[in-house]
Design an enzyme around this catalytic site. Sequence first.
Site, PDB file in Angstrom:
ATOM      1  N   TYR A  73       4.789 -13.339  15.542  1.00 49.23           N
ATOM      2  CA  TYR A  73       4.086 -13.003  14.302  1.00 49.23           C
ATOM      3  C   TYR A  73       2.640 -13.478  14.314  1.00 49.23           C
ATOM      4  O   TYR A  73       2.320 -14.561  14.754  1.00 49.23           O
ATOM      5  CB  TYR A  73       4.824 -13.514  13.065  1.00 49.23           C
ATOM      6  CG  TYR A  73       5.198 -14.970  13.052  1.00 49.23           C
ATOM      7  CD1 TYR A  73       4.477 -15.885  12.295  1.00 49.23           C
ATOM      8  CD2 TYR A  73       6.297 -15.441  13.771  1.00 49.23           C
ATOM      9  CE1 TYR A  73       4.835 -17.222  12.263  1.00 49.23           C
ATOM     10  CE2 TYR A  73       6.658 -16.769  13.743  1.00 49.23           C
ATOM     11  CZ  TYR A  73       5.921 -17.658  12.984  1.00 49.23           C
ATOM     12  OH  TYR A  73       6.264 -18.987  12.954  1.00 49.23           O
ATOM     13  N   HIS A  96      11.451 -18.535   4.035  1.00 55.02           N
ATOM     14  CA  HIS A  96      10.208 -19.280   3.850  1.00 55.02           C
ATOM     15  C   HIS A  96       9.115 -18.336   3.360  1.00 55.02           C
ATOM     16  O   HIS A  96       8.899 -17.288   3.947  1.00 55.02           O
ATOM     17  CB  HIS A  96       9.745 -19.897   5.176  1.00 55.02           C
ATOM     18  CG  HIS A  96      10.792 -20.685   5.885  1.00 55.02           C
ATOM     19  ND1 HIS A  96      10.845 -20.760   7.261  1.00 55.02           N
ATOM     20  CD2 HIS A  96      11.818 -21.441   5.426  1.00 55.02           C
ATOM     21  CE1 HIS A  96      11.869 -21.531   7.611  1.00 55.02           C
ATOM     22  NE2 HIS A  96      12.474 -21.954   6.526  1.00 55.02           N
TER      23      HIS A  96
END
Length: 186
Positions: A132, A69
Amino acid sequence: MDFGKELSAHETTISGLMLFDIPVHGDNRGWFKENWQREKMVAIGLPDFEPVQNNISFNRSVGTTRGIHAEPWDKFISVATGRVFGAWVDLREGDGFGRVFTAEIDPSRAIFVPRGVGNAFQTLEADTAYSYLVNDHWTPEAEYTFLNLADETVAVPWPISLDSAELSQKDRDHPRLDTVRPITSR
């Protein structure tokens, strides 16, 4: 996990993608790390990307595979527990389009992924927590690009065969590189 590393930054084969060694301190109780410290990270070359959100992906099984992605924001990726094989593919318009970089990430390593670089990972240990920081919020109107995990052109050398891995149907159905629309420059 490697204890005793010095905080350091390493360039990769993809422009703007930076790999970091993170000091981890351990003893009989476990370990501690300073995962993100803006002043220190910027001083060694990380762009001051001003994160606004922290996300965690918990992955129960070895072989869980997610991606590829590319989003319209920057990410600083680390692992809180466990270990992953990470794969990044440049999906930005330009000469680097389709270039691949791979590395193992454990709590003593992190990676900065610039906007438009496709991100994927495969868990190498059970109960892996993949974390993240991002510098923008998700929105359905944003420009996203996806690439098939099994794309023959980029040929990511997955350590666990995708036939044996845990994947979502959505990730299995992503397009091949020859039909991917590159992410445009800012």
